[in-house]
Design a protein around this motif. Structure first.
Motif, PDB file in Angstrom:
ATOM      1  N   UNK A  90     -39.903  18.195  15.705  1.00 14.52           N
ATOM      2  CA  UNK A  90     -40.616  19.657  16.088  1.00 14.52           C
ATOM      3  C   UNK A  90     -41.412  19.319  17.005  1.00 14.52           C
ATOM      4  N   UNK A  91     -42.322  17.718  16.772  1.00 17.31           N
ATOM      5  CA  UNK A  91     -43.609  17.705  18.046  1.00 17.31           C
ATOM      6  C   UNK A  91     -43.456  18.813  19.383  1.00 17.31           C
ATOM      7  N   UNK A  92     -44.722  19.044  19.019  1.00 18.64           N
ATOM      8  CA  UNK A  92     -44.613  20.139  21.134  1.00 18.64           C
ATOM      9  C   UNK A  92     -45.266  18.955  21.589  1.00 18.64           C
ATOM     10  N   UNK A  93     -45.578  19.964  23.025  1.00 18.61           N
ATOM     11  CA  UNK A  93     -45.697  19.012  24.178  1.00 18.61           C
ATOM     12  C   UNK A  93     -47.535  19.165  24.071  1.00 18.61           C
ATOM     13  N   UNK A  94     -48.763  18.062  24.275  1.00 19.64           N
ATOM     14  CA  UNK A  94     -49.534  18.376  24.524  1.00 19.64           C
ATOM     15  C   UNK A  94     -49.956  18.480  22.409  1.00 19.64           C
ATOM     16  N   UNK A  95     -48.788  18.294  21.590  1.00 17.53           N
ATOM     17  CA  UNK A  95     -49.515  17.963  20.103  1.00 17.53           C
ATOM     18  C   UNK A  95     -50.409  15.884  20.166  1.00 17.53           C
ATOM     19  N   UNK A  96     -51.699  15.863  19.372  1.00 20.86           N
ATOM     20  CA  UNK A  96     -52.324  15.048  19.482  1.00 20.86           C
ATOM     21  C   UNK A  96     -52.285  14.728  17.728  1.00 20.86           C
ATOM     22  N   UNK A  97     -51.802  12.720  18.028  1.00 26.75           N
ATOM     23  CA  UNK A  97     -51.904  12.397  16.747  1.00 26.75           C
ATOM     24  C   UNK A  97     -53.225  11.462  16.732  1.00 26.75           C
ATOM     25  N   UNK A  98     -53.477  11.340  15.501  1.00 23.37           N
ATOM     26  CA  UNK A  98     -54.097   9.954  14.812  1.00 23.37           C
ATOM     27  C   UNK A  98     -53.940   9.339  14.569  1.00 23.37           C
ATOM     28  N   UNK A  99     -54.664   7.810  14.725  1.00 23.85           N
ATOM     29  CA  UNK A  99     -54.484   6.895  14.405  1.00 23.85           C
ATOM     30  C   UNK A  99     -55.831   5.944  14.006  1.00 23.85           C
ATOM     31  N   UNK A 100     -55.953   6.411  12.175  1.00 24.52           N
ATOM     32  CA  UNK A 100     -57.148   5.884  12.224  1.00 24.52           C
ATOM     33  C   UNK A 100     -57.155   4.227  12.857  1.00 24.52           C
TER      34      UNK A 100
ATOM     35  N   UNK B 221     -67.158  -1.172  11.246  1.00 22.87           N
ATOM     36  CA  UNK B 221     -66.260  -0.479  11.138  1.00 22.87           C
ATOM     37  C   UNK B 221     -65.576  -0.379  12.804  1.00 22.87           C
ATOM     38  N   UNK B 222     -64.934   0.923  12.857  1.00 19.22           N
ATOM     39  CA  UNK B 222     -64.406   0.938  13.819  1.00 19.22           C
ATOM     40  C   UNK B 222     -64.214   2.723  14.207  1.00 19.22           C
ATOM     41  N   UNK B 223     -63.886   2.842  15.830  1.00 17.75           N
ATOM     42  CA  UNK B 223     -63.340   4.433  15.595  1.00 17.75           C
ATOM     43  C   UNK B 223     -62.037   4.533  15.831  1.00 17.75           C
ATOM     44  N   UNK B 224     -61.640   5.336  15.615  1.00 15.59           N
ATOM     45  CA  UNK B 224     -59.591   5.694  16.373  1.00 15.59           C
ATOM     46  C   UNK B 224     -59.055   5.882  17.178  1.00 15.59           C
ATOM     47  N   UNK B 225     -57.631   5.910  17.559  1.00 14.58           N
ATOM     48  CA  UNK B 225     -57.604   6.498  18.705  1.00 14.58           C
ATOM     49  C   UNK B 225     -56.152   8.030  18.355  1.00 14.58           C
ATOM     50  N   UNK B 226     -56.885   8.524  19.173  1.00 14.09           N
ATOM     51  CA  UNK B 226     -56.078   9.873  19.385  1.00 14.09           C
ATOM     52  C   UNK B 226     -54.979   9.929  20.840  1.00 14.09           C
ATOM     53  N   UNK B 227     -53.518  10.221  20.312  1.00 15.12           N
ATOM     54  CA  UNK B 227     -52.171   9.930  21.613  1.00 15.12           C
ATOM     55  C   UNK B 227     -51.944  11.250  21.391  1.00 15.12           C
ATOM     56  N   UNK B 228     -51.894  11.544  22.789  1.00 14.77           N
ATOM     57  CA  UNK B 228     -51.635  12.902  22.838  1.00 14.77           C
ATOM     58  C   UNK B 228     -50.342  12.786  23.649  1.00 14.77           C
ATOM     59  N   UNK B 229     -49.336  13.747  22.883  1.00 10.94           N
ATOM     60  CA  UNK B 229     -47.846  13.937  23.627  1.00 10.94           C
ATOM     61  C   UNK B 229     -47.205  15.257  24.964  1.00 10.94           C
ATOM     62  N   UNK B 230     -46.793  13.944  25.954  1.00 15.25           N
ATOM     63  CA  UNK B 230     -46.364  14.540  26.509  1.00 15.25           C
ATOM     64  C   UNK B 230     -43.807  15.223  26.508  1.00 15.25           C
ATOM     65  N   UNK B 231     -43.780  15.651  26.088  1.00 14.76           N
ATOM     66  CA  UNK B 231     -42.317  15.972  26.154  1.00 14.76           C
ATOM     67  C   UNK B 231     -41.347  16.007  27.498  1.00 14.76           C
ATOM     68  N   UNK B 232     -40.472  15.011  27.854  1.00 10.78           N
ATOM     69  CA  UNK B 232     -39.956  14.946  29.077  1.00 10.78           C
ATOM     70  C   UNK B 232     -39.161  16.195  28.960  1.00 10.78           C
ATOM     71  N   UNK B 233     -39.524  16.441  30.142  1.00 20.19           N
ATOM     72  CA  UNK B 233     -37.797  17.349  30.404  1.00 20.19           C
ATOM     73  C   UNK B 233     -36.694  16.422  30.904  1.00 20.19           C
TER      74      UNK B 233
END
Length: 378
Positions: free
Chosen positions: A304-314, A325-337
């Motif tokens: 059920x992921x939506x377009x522009x949802x953001x997944x955080x990878x610590x 320490x390190x920062x985090x990675x933020x991945x924005x999803x783009x659902x492709x039609x």
């Protein structure tokens, strides 16, 4: 000679210190100077009285005699007068010109002080571009810069015999000369020594009197992990060579981080945008993307992921300077039609559309169209 009380003329008390008297004279002399009051006879007379009073009160012996005998101490005929008359001169030593010159010197930071013989070398700027990966891991680079070093023939003095150059006789080593033009005093670099305070009569053949020779430098620069764009690093002594015993200038390295194909950076965090299929978004799944180190990161997509949802990878962002320490990675999803569908794929999607008329499959669409209905009803 005026018979007015000298202390009243300078507007000070009889217990005033020498510094207080000097300050009062400066203030009043500025106020009543003829150049500031052209054609004003009263101001000219006042200016004479101020100078006369200051000539006496600035000198401890004359002031003591005045305090004891009054004006008779300087009349030339008073019995027991240890001074006799005194010659008053506007332009002489201690007059307004000297006082104004002192004021100018103090304002400029002391024009009569000797110019330092040693001269510090100039600073150098070096622009360095590194990759995002190099910024993450840190790197040591050897750079070549155009610079100079102290001449070994004259030891930086620029002289033929390698000894310090003699003091300039025109400015007495100050490197500056002062010219008085009416009310103003102009200070400029000494034209004979070019502001150095010393004159090289016979120049060193190797450096032509410069005290330094051009030479490229190889310098190792250690860039720490986590360095950011537009960081400035200082290398003490890495600049131009000083002359006549002066210290070297510094090297300033300005770091710029190149744009990355996949990631953008904000501080210690990384950001990217990843396309996923419509089926993956609906059913869930996982995809692999490369980390900034080149390793694979498995990214889990929830159903059920939506377009522009953001997944955080610590802990998959950039290194932090002087930290583990390190920062985090933020991945924005783009659902492709899907595009370029085959007949069978179109058939399956038509079947899915028929089956997905239930509002539970598309709650956001139902909410939107319900609002439209309300607007039309109004």
């Amino acid at each position: 000679m005026t018979e007015k009380d000298y202390y009243e003329v300078l507007e000070v008390s009889k217990t005033a210190s020498g510094e207080e008297i000097k300050k009062a004279f400066r203030r009043l002399a500025m106020q009543y100077h003829p150049d500031r009051n052209p054609g004003n006879k009263e101001a000219e007379q006042k200016f004479k009285e101020i100078n006369e009073a200051y000539e006496v009160l600035k000198d401890e012996q004359k002031r003591a005699a005045y305090d004891r005998y009054g004006h008779q101490a300087f009349s030339g005929g008073a019995g027991g007068n240890p001074f006799g008359g005194f010659d008053f001169n506007f332009g002489g030593a201690g007059g307004f010109a000297d006082i104004f010159s002192d004021v100018f010197s103090e304002f400029m930071g002391g024009g009569s002080r000797r110019q330092s013989y040693a001269v510090r070398g100039s600073d150098i700027r070096y622009n360095m571009e590194i990759s995002l990966e190099e910024a993450f891991t840190g790197i040591e680079k050897e750079i070549k810069i155009p610079s100079s070093e102290t001449c070994d023939e004259c030891h930086g003095h620029g002289t033929k015999d390698g000894k310090p150059a003699p003091v300039c006789p025109h400015c007495q080593g100050s490197g500056k000369v002062r010219l008085q033009k009416g009310f103003f005093v102009v200070e400029q670099s000494c034209p004979h020594c070019r502001g150095t305070g010393h004159v090289v009569t016979e120049s060193c053949a190797k450096c032509k009197g410069r005290g330094a020779i051009n030479k490229e430098k190889l310098i190792k620069i250690k860039i720490p992990a986590g360095v950011e764009d537009d960081t400035r690093m200082r290398v003490p002594g890495g600049g131009e060579a000083g002359v006549r015993g002066g210290e070297n200038g510094d090297l300033y390295v300005f770091i710029s981080v190149k744009k990355h194909k996949l990631y953008t950076r904000d501080g210690a965090n990384l950001y990217t945008r990843v396309p996923i299929s419509m089926c993956c978004a609906a059913l869930g799944g996982s995809i692999e993307i490369p980390s900034v180190t080149g390793e694979k990161i498995e990214l889990k997509i929830e159903p059920g992921a939506q377009n522009d949802d953001v997944v955080r990878v610590k802990n998959q962002g950039m290194s932090i300077i002087r930290s583990s320490r390190r920062g985090d990675l933020f991945v924005k999803l783009r659902v492709e039609t899907p595009v370029n569908l085959s007949a069978r794929e179109k058939e399956l999607l038509e079947e899915f559309r028929t089956l997905s008329q239930d509002d539970k499959c598309q709650p956001e669409a139902k909410s939107f169209f319900d609002k439209i209905k309300d607007l039309f009803a109004a």
